[in-house]
Design a protein around this motif. Sequence first.
Motif: not given
Lengths: 102, 175, 627, 517
Positions: D293, D295-297, D299, D310, D422, D424, D427
């Motif tokens: 979560y 990692a996605i945020l 980004f 984050y 990892l 993520g 990215a």
Amino acid sequence: MKAIPVEAGLILAGTLFMLGLISVLIRRNIIFMLISVEIMLNAAGLAFIVAGARWGQPDGQVMFIFILTMAAAEVSVGLALILQLYHQLQTLDGDAANKMKG
Amino acid sequence: MELTFYVASAIAILSTIMVITRYNMVHALIYLIISFLAIAIVLFVLGAPFIAALEVIIYAGAIVVLIIFVIMMLNLREETVQQERSWLTKDIFIFPAILSAILLAEVIYIITSGEQIMLDQPSIDSSAVGMSLYGPYVIGVELCGILLMSGIVGAYHLGRQKKKIVHRFLEHAEQ
Amino acid sequence: MEKYLWLVPALPFAGALILILGSGKLTKGISGFIGAGSVGLSAAISLVLGLQFLREPATVIQQQLWSWFSVGGLSTNFALHLDALSMVFIFVITFVGFLIHLYSIEFMHDDDGFTRFFAYLNLFVCSMLILVLADNLVLMYLGWEGVGLCSYLLIGFWYKEEKNGYAARKAFIITRVGDTAMAIGLFMLFQTFGTLTIQEILNLAPQRLPMGSETGTIIAFLLLGGAVGKSAQLPLQTWLPDAMAGPSPVSALIHAATMVTAGVYLITRTFPLFELAPLAQNWVGIIGAVTLLIAGFSALTQFDLKRVLAYSTISQIGYMFLALGVGAYSSAIFHFMIHAFFKALLFLGAGAVIMVLHHEHDMFKMGGLKDKLPVIFWTFLIGAGSLAALPFITAGFYSKDQILWMALASEKGNIWFFLAALIGAFVTAIYTFRMVFLTFYGEEKTHVGHPVGALITIPLVILGILSFAAGFIELPHTLGHFTLFSDYMTAVVPATELSPGIESTEWLIQLSAAVLCLAGVGIAYFFYMKRTDLRAELKSSMIVTNRFWYSGWGFDQVYDFVFVKPYVYLSSINKNDIIDAFYKGIVSVSNFFHDAFARTQNGVMRWYIMGIVVGAIFVLSIGLLFQ
Amino acid sequence: MVLLLFIIILMAGGVVAWIASRFNETVGKIIALLTVSADLALSIMVWLNRQAYLDSSQDQWMMRFNAEWIPTFGISVSFALDGLSLLMIMLTFFLGVLAVLTSWKEIEYRTGFYYFNLLWVLAGITGVFLTMDLFLFYFFWEVMLIPMYFLIGVWGHENKTYAAYKFFIFTQASGLLMLLAILSLYFIHGSANGTYTFNYFELLNTTYSPEVGRLLMLGFLAAFVVKLPVVPFHTWLPDAHSQAPTAGSLILAGLLLKTGAYGLLRFVVPFFPEASLELAPVAMLFGVIGILYGAILAFSQTDFKRLVAYTSVSHMGFVILGVFAFNELAWQGVVMQMITHGISTGALFILAGSLYERIHTRDITSMGGFWARMPFMAVIALIFSMASLGLPGLGNFVAEFLTLLGSWSANRTLTIFAAIGLVGATAYSLRIMQKIYYGEARMDPHRSSHSQDLGTREKLIFIPMVLLIVWLGVYPQVFIDTAKRPVNDGLKLSEQKIRKSFEAREAVLNQKGGAHE
């Protein structure tokens, strides 16, 4: 001596109290509110007396005396406040003293 | 005796109703005195002669006189009555009356739901009250003394005629 | 000499360090000298070591530098392990690396980031050497990620172009996907073997992992995942064509000769694990075969010179994977070495051409360079010949021919592998010579800038000689049967087991490969030299296929649609964090009640009394209702 | 005594710096710097002599300090130091020195009060890491909270009040739950053994039924997971991090979050091993959710500091994953993660601060092309974004690798998902580089004309960080050895406790069985 039912005394006290309450709720004049409070206090005292008479104990009367004392003190402070209010706001409108609203 | 009680009760209620419906403050106070006197009779009937006397002296006497003094001090005239007339309209009664009626009905219901007990105890004389006051209730008496004391000081302090701002919120109103 | 093994990676690292620390203060001459010199020294050391290995292929040099970390049964060291297999790799890395460094001194001369370039390049050489010299898988992973980083930095070397940065990022992320698979493989290996030292694992493997066991297969597939990512094989091949955004020497060193073959190294290094998992090994072959075809066809349609070479690299590594899949490890390594020579040569040549033509990448705008740039032309031609595997005379022929033969003849081979390889060879010949004809023949379309200097031509010539001559160290049975290289490799990997009774057909296969290769050259000649008019017709008749091939079989689009877009979308819709909405909700609920209650606080006394009355009624009613 | 000194130096230094700043601000700064440096030197000295200390004691504790405070309630001033706390306080003082240095120019008003707060936060954190009395622990927990509230609320960025409130309410609410659990523990122990005490070592031997254990653990866990933070309790963190002044973010990310991790290792697992074991799969699941979560945020964030915040959420997911994996590898990974994350994320925050000083924005979409203008800073940023994506050779790799290796034997599926994190991480880390340093310069020249490369003071901040992260990456063994005793002893203790309770339960079962027969 012909007996009086307890209920009658209490109902009288209750009725007087309600009348005082109605008066407090409808009056804007702050002196009238004070008078109404006196009515209510008196009614409460009456209820004590009735209860005292019910048990034949002096405690009810003692309570009445306490209430009386309190009423006297309350009236004196209350009237002083009324005087102040009247001097500050030039009115007896209780609603005018609403600066403490949230 | 019984009749006395009911008559006095009726007078007390009627005169109280008159109190709460008057526009003129002095009229209301007169009715209030009547109400107090009626209640004094009730108290007497209920076997509390000393209290009845206190009722007349302090309520009907002292307190009402105090209020009348204030009214005189404030020099309230006819316009106050007019003002009262404009504030006290018929519809303003409705909601408080309903609320109070509900409350009264509930109280009456509670009062009458128990078994009926007659008040036939002999009257309690003032010496019993005195014994009680200065016996188990002596702390209460002391406290009443303090209360009255603070009441006097408070009344004096608040009642001073100096133009003094008693609360910061009133500053604006004063200016 | 063995004592100095650590110098092989350490020298380039020291070079990189000096260049990084001194950036801005060093002149270009000194930077170039440090950059190339450190790698040159490494190359010299590895050459000496190499001579020793030639005499004694079974030598193993172990060198423990320091303990990295040791926790709860896992003990990992900075330790180097040199054997015949890593020897081939370090030789190629340092030697080709050195030539490319030399080339870069001239190629990058006018660039602002000259020192930075050499710092990265040295760092890359160091990481790559650590990768192949690592004694344990964790250290190898260090090298593995290190080369990934350098690749990222070098693809994005010209950082002012935003798209270079994106290409670099794409390369890093896609290889990282493979790396993650490999990392999971390492976890499984550690759980199975209790160690991550490569030699211990390989020794223990037959005892701990029964043939075809589930764990073994999963491990092999995970390692394959890592290899596929780094070596740009299906399905993670899409980053390599974009990686051509980097300078040409980078493409030559990283994206042709060395880094992309790390996957080949990994699989060869851990071949016992693959032998124990036949399913996985078969898939190595399948991936190789499919990749070499897909990339070959894609190369046919490109018009950027470097992209053709990129696709051809993918395709050639596919050949190596195919060889690994059929158990022909030594063939794979042989092809790796030869490929490193000729592909580096081709990239350097292409880089020179592009430089001379003022950064023109489009082959259709080139042409007629044959006479203008003779050295480049001839060396490029040798490289192209080797790539297309022109029979008998080029090194590429010998290495690729071996793979073709093994694809069929090995016990693990089959006819489909062979056919794929054969078609691939045919396609390779076509696109290679299409490239040669378009670039060097025909009329001149772009003005030729000033000719190239010695630092560019010398590496080209050396690599040209190697692409031509290196093939002769390993000749097939039918042609002299000289097996220097495979003999050498038997110290590390077993010889391939052939299906019984197939030896006799070897000449047939060689013949068909040779014929197809020449046919391919012929077709290229026909369409691009003889009847150029037919080209447009062909193109328009196959427009859909053409576009499909040009886009690399649509993988990019599919990934974009399946992974990238959803991820970015998911991320962007949730930018403000949906979970925070919950807490904000709590806040607004309390604010709401605050407002509601604050309104009752209106300063009108009667209102408060009313509140008391209502409360009393409420309480009394409750009491009466539930008495 | 040294242990008490650590805290007293900071507290006294804070007061002196405040007073001194009323007369001369520079003197105040220098006093603050000297104070923290003295503590750092002291802690390094202890570290260098750790073997001698260990030899002189029979268990994992190198030093202890005990004094009565309120004996009536069993409250004492009790400190103890073992390898784990030693590493943590070294990190505290190291980052503390950097925090003082980063604030040198950034803080322009009420400097004295600022340094007072800064040093008191550090004192609170040090106390949390050292104290062995739960009452005192709660006390220090609050001591670090309130000055931090001021740091954010007074010297923060545009939305500071909101962020400060949010930070305060989250941590305070969860801290109160912990207080409740501490008090329950106190009374349970007292009524069972007759001695009412807050002493850690005494309370460690408390026995309670599994249900009670579960409830108490949730109390402790609440405080620690909010601090850590674990999704879904993380939302205070991006706001607090992005609004705090640079040093505030540095301390928040580098140290305050670590108190949560430290609490898990020191209190939750040893106190409630059984309940923790039961909770482990859920906790690990939340860890993995956090990793992905975060990692996605990260980004999609456009605010640099928010992005880094984050990434902290993502990295702290590894901590909870590792803690509940219950093995040495994972725990060592967690300890490493605490240290390396403190440094790498701290560095990214300081970078954000340096950028903010130059261009007065944290919006990365309006940055770009800074490589050409600030190459030194770009290299630093590169190193730390690589650290944050877990590049081998830098500390974070060792931490994440060990954590994942340890958690693999505990739960495979979750480890796979954590490993996907990892990717993520790659990215978002590369996005930092791409948006800020690659591309053409996007700032209008008028605003960025004074953007020069790092100055001497900033180099002095970054170079030790780089050296340390590389040291942690290539030779972490010294740190691992330091933490070895506490980690092993903690695990052993929990294992013993679990075994004992199993035996007890089995005995009960056997008795019941016997009764039936």
